[in-house]
Design a protein around this motif. Structure first.
Motif, PDB file in Angstrom:
ATOM      1  N   MET A 150       0.839  -1.196   0.000  1.00 52.26           N
ATOM      2  CA  MET A 150       0.000   0.000   0.000  1.00 52.26           C
ATOM      3  C   MET A 150       0.873   1.245   0.000  1.00 52.26           C
ATOM      4  O   MET A 150       1.885   1.332   0.683  1.00 52.26           O
ATOM      5  CB  MET A 150      -0.897  -0.012   1.239  1.00 52.26           C
ATOM      6  N   ARG A 151       0.461   2.235  -0.779  1.00 52.71           N
ATOM      7  CA  ARG A 151       1.216   3.475  -0.810  1.00 52.71           C
ATOM      8  C   ARG A 151       0.995   4.260   0.480  1.00 52.71           C
ATOM      9  O   ARG A 151       0.059   4.012   1.234  1.00 52.71           O
ATOM     10  CB  ARG A 151       0.781   4.298  -2.027  1.00 52.71           C
ATOM     11  N   THR A 152       1.827   5.255   0.718  1.00 51.64           N
ATOM     12  CA  THR A 152       1.711   6.019   1.955  1.00 51.64           C
ATOM     13  C   THR A 152       0.515   6.941   1.899  1.00 51.64           C
ATOM     14  O   THR A 152      -0.033   7.230   0.835  1.00 51.64           O
ATOM     15  CB  THR A 152       2.986   6.857   2.172  1.00 51.64           C
ATOM     16  N   GLU A 153       0.113   7.434   3.076  1.00 52.48           N
ATOM     17  CA  GLU A 153      -1.023   8.347   3.129  1.00 52.48           C
ATOM     18  C   GLU A 153      -0.753   9.608   2.331  1.00 52.48           C
ATOM     19  O   GLU A 153      -1.670  10.234   1.825  1.00 52.48           O
ATOM     20  CB  GLU A 153      -1.328   8.706   4.589  1.00 52.48           C
ATOM     21  N   HIS A 154       0.528  10.005   2.176  1.00 57.28           N
ATOM     22  CA  HIS A 154       0.863  11.236   1.463  1.00 57.28           C
ATOM     23  C   HIS A 154       0.609  11.103  -0.032  1.00 57.28           C
ATOM     24  O   HIS A 154       0.587  12.096  -0.738  1.00 57.28           O
ATOM     25  CB  HIS A 154       2.331  11.609   1.713  1.00 57.28           C
ATOM     26  N   SER A 155       0.390   9.880  -0.535  1.00 53.13           N
ATOM     27  CA  SER A 155       0.184   9.706  -1.967  1.00 53.13           C
ATOM     28  C   SER A 155      -1.296   9.666  -2.343  1.00 53.13           C
ATOM     29  O   SER A 155      -1.641   9.417  -3.483  1.00 53.13           O
ATOM     30  CB  SER A 155       0.857   8.407  -2.445  1.00 53.13           C
ATOM     31  N   TRP A 156      -2.190   9.924  -1.366  1.00 52.72           N
ATOM     32  CA  TRP A 156      -3.617   9.904  -1.679  1.00 52.72           C
ATOM     33  C   TRP A 156      -3.955  10.989  -2.689  1.00 52.72           C
ATOM     34  O   TRP A 156      -3.491  12.125  -2.611  1.00 52.72           O
ATOM     35  CB  TRP A 156      -4.469  10.123  -0.437  1.00 52.72           C
ATOM     36  N   ILE A 157      -4.788  10.605  -3.652  1.00 48.18           N
ATOM     37  CA  ILE A 157      -5.293  11.544  -4.648  1.00 48.18           C
ATOM     38  C   ILE A 157      -6.807  11.602  -4.493  1.00 48.18           C
ATOM     39  O   ILE A 157      -7.478  10.564  -4.501  1.00 48.18           O
ATOM     40  CB  ILE A 157      -4.927  11.102  -6.077  1.00 48.18           C
ATOM     41  N   THR A 158      -7.337  12.795  -4.320  1.00 48.25           N
ATOM     42  CA  THR A 158      -8.789  12.981  -4.256  1.00 48.25           C
ATOM     43  C   THR A 158      -9.274  13.462  -5.609  1.00 48.25           C
ATOM     44  O   THR A 158      -8.829  14.505  -6.102  1.00 48.25           O
ATOM     45  CB  THR A 158      -9.180  13.984  -3.163  1.00 48.25           C
ATOM     46  N   THR A 159     -10.150  12.687  -6.219  1.00 41.26           N
ATOM     47  CA  THR A 159     -10.688  13.009  -7.538  1.00 41.26           C
ATOM     48  C   THR A 159     -12.120  13.506  -7.381  1.00 41.26           C
ATOM     49  O   THR A 159     -12.953  12.813  -6.781  1.00 41.26           O
ATOM     50  CB  THR A 159     -10.679  11.774  -8.449  1.00 41.26           C
ATOM     51  N   PRO A 160     -12.418  14.695  -7.887  1.00 36.96           N
ATOM     52  CA  PRO A 160     -13.802  15.176  -7.792  1.00 36.96           C
ATOM     53  C   PRO A 160     -14.766  14.197  -8.466  1.00 36.96           C
ATOM     54  O   PRO A 160     -14.496  13.717  -9.576  1.00 36.96           O
ATOM     55  CB  PRO A 160     -13.771  16.524  -8.533  1.00 36.96           C
ATOM     56  N   VAL A 161     -15.855  13.872  -7.794  1.00 42.70           N
ATOM     57  CA  VAL A 161     -16.864  12.989  -8.382  1.00 42.70           C
ATOM     58  C   VAL A 161     -17.777  13.846  -9.252  1.00 42.70           C
ATOM     59  O   VAL A 161     -18.501  14.715  -8.759  1.00 42.70           O
ATOM     60  CB  VAL A 161     -17.668  12.263  -7.297  1.00 42.70           C
ATOM     61  N   THR A 162     -17.720  13.600 -10.542  1.00 38.96           N
ATOM     62  CA  THR A 162     -18.527  14.342 -11.500  1.00 38.96           C
ATOM     63  C   THR A 162     -19.332  13.350 -12.337  1.00 38.96           C
ATOM     64  O   THR A 162     -19.124  12.135 -12.277  1.00 38.96           O
ATOM     65  CB  THR A 162     -17.640  15.187 -12.425  1.00 38.96           C
ATOM     66  N   ALA A 163     -20.229  13.886 -13.146  1.00 41.79           N
ATOM     67  CA  ALA A 163     -21.060  13.034 -13.992  1.00 41.79           C
ATOM     68  C   ALA A 163     -20.221  12.217 -14.963  1.00 41.79           C
ATOM     69  O   ALA A 163     -20.646  11.140 -15.400  1.00 41.79           O
ATOM     70  CB  ALA A 163     -22.074  13.886 -14.754  1.00 41.79           C
ATOM     71  N   SER A 164     -19.016  12.680 -15.286  1.00 40.77           N
ATOM     72  CA  SER A 164     -18.160  11.956 -16.226  1.00 40.77           C
ATOM     73  C   SER A 164     -17.693  10.620 -15.676  1.00 40.77           C
ATOM     74  O   SER A 164     -17.261   9.745 -16.437  1.00 40.77           O
ATOM     75  CB  SER A 164     -16.943  12.810 -16.607  1.00 40.77           C
TER      76      SER A 164
END
Length: 395
Positions: free
Chosen positions: A1-15
């Motif tokens: 598992m990658r570290t917590e610092h590598s988290w990417i938050t992606t906006p949830v959109t209709a796409s």
């Protein structure tokens, strides 16, 4: 598992969503809808509002190398006065089209329904987070199917690698409308509702407009079907008209004609399949409305009963037998000028022998095993050798 610092938050959109008709931006995130805003504005029925906001057939679809996926959501749970607690809604993970995990989210809002008094009470609650871990570190297509029976606001999508919308799968789109059975009723999960199973077997993309208690020939639903892009269309009609004791025979036929006319305005030549009701013994020859039977609630069972009088058929009250005859004759007449219009008797999907083996637990809705049977039969009768044969061909 990658570290917590590598988290990417992606906006949830209709796409990132499939199987959705509309989205609403809320204070918490994104709320998927299965009716557009203009249609929702034309009906104040709380049952319809609840049903269309429950994301049956709606799924996030994206491509990623992530090994961990987290989805934060704000669910709205349902509770019924006098009935046992309902289980939490199920989220199902597919990786490259194969099942890869199930999860639930605790907490959330609560909608308490008193069926005897006809009232509801809403209480706010906090969001929750589900996690899928241990995924392979390679590019893959990921789908997260949202609970088919639980209103779900999408708050945040977090991964340990970048995310992009999944590519168009190049499959034909099947648009289906029906009642709570099509919505999913007591299916085991969102990919196990009979329409989801049939779509998987038929190799098509599903848009499920099954609306629990809401298959009532509403003009705004017909216009939604008209305006939604699709290659294949089916409408399963009848049971809710009886449940609600909504109309008499004089109104039913013209209402169905108008419903089909509206769909044809937007889809003049698409295969259009009209499906009559499944077997439901309490309403085969007894009109509605349907009412709750609390006699077995202490044992954890809620049943329904028919509250009409069979003698009222003479005055035009509707039963499932009457509706099946009317739909079969109506489609036969219309098909003279509409060669792409088809009819399927719902008892071919679930009939007397099926009821003897897999009875309806509450006398209205099939259980998980019956959902699978109905889905497999629909795939055979419609996709393999019926109205939708050839649907696997690329669009």
């Amino acid at each position: 598992m990658r570290t917590e610092h590598s988290w990417i938050t992606t906006p949830v959109t209709a796409s990132l969503l499939r199987g959705v008709v509309d989205v609403e931006h809320t204070e918490h995130g994104l709320l998927p809808h299965r009716l557009p805003a203009w249609a929702r504005a034309q009906c104040a029925d709380p049952q319809l509002a609840m049903a269309e906001s429950q994301p049956a057939g709606v799924r996030l679809a994206f491509r990623t190398r992530a090994t961990v996926v987290e989805l934060e959501t704000l669910p709205t749970k349902r509770a019924y006065v006098g009935a046992p607690p309902r289980p939490d809604g199920v989220y199902e993970l597919l990786v490259d089209g194969r099942p890869a995990g199930r999860a639930t989210v605790t907490g959330g809002n609560t909608l308490t329904v008193d069926m005897t008094a006809g009232t509801t009470e809403w209480a706010p609650g906090p969001p929750g987070t589900l996690r899928f871990a241990g995924l392979s570190d390679r590019p893959k297509d990921v789908e997260i199917w949202l609970p088919h029976n639980e209103t779900t606001e999408l708050v945040a999508l977090r991964t340990d690698a970048s995310v992009e919308p999944a590519a168009d799968p190049g499959r034909k789109v099947w648009l289906h409308h029906g009642s709570s059975i099509s919505h999913g009723s007591d299916a085991a999960g969102p990919t196990s509702t009979w329409p989801a199973l049939a779509a998987s077997l038929g190799g098509v993309e599903l848009i499920n407009l099954g609306l629990g208690g809401g298959a009532l020939l509403d003009p705004f639903t017909a216009r939604t079907l008209r305006d939604t892009p699709a290659d294949l269309i089916s409408v399963k009609l009848g049971i809710n008209v009886v449940n609600a004791d909504l109309m008499r025979l004089r109104a039913f036929g013209p209402a169905v004609h108008g419903f089909l006319d509206t769909i044809r305005e937007g889809h003049p030549t698409a295969p259009l399949l009209v499906v009559s009701p499944l077997l439901c013994p309490i309403h085969e020859d007894t009109p509605g409305p349907s009412g709750p039977d609390f006699s077995d609630v202490a044992e954890g069972r809620l049943r329904f009963r028919a509250m009409g009088d069979p003698a009222e058929r003479a005055a035009g009250k509707l039963t499932l037998t009457v509706i099946r005859d009317e739909l079969a004759a109506l489609v036969q007449r219309r098909a003279v000028d509409d060669p792409n219009l088809y009819h399927l008797d719902g008892r071919e999907l679930y009939g007397e022998a099926d009821y003897a083996e897999l009875p309806l637990p509450d006398e209205l809705h099939p259980d998980a095993a019956a959902h699978r049977r109905i889905g497999e039969r629909f795939a055979d009768l419609a996709f393999a050798r019926g109205a939708f044969a050839g649907a696997r061909e690329a669009v």
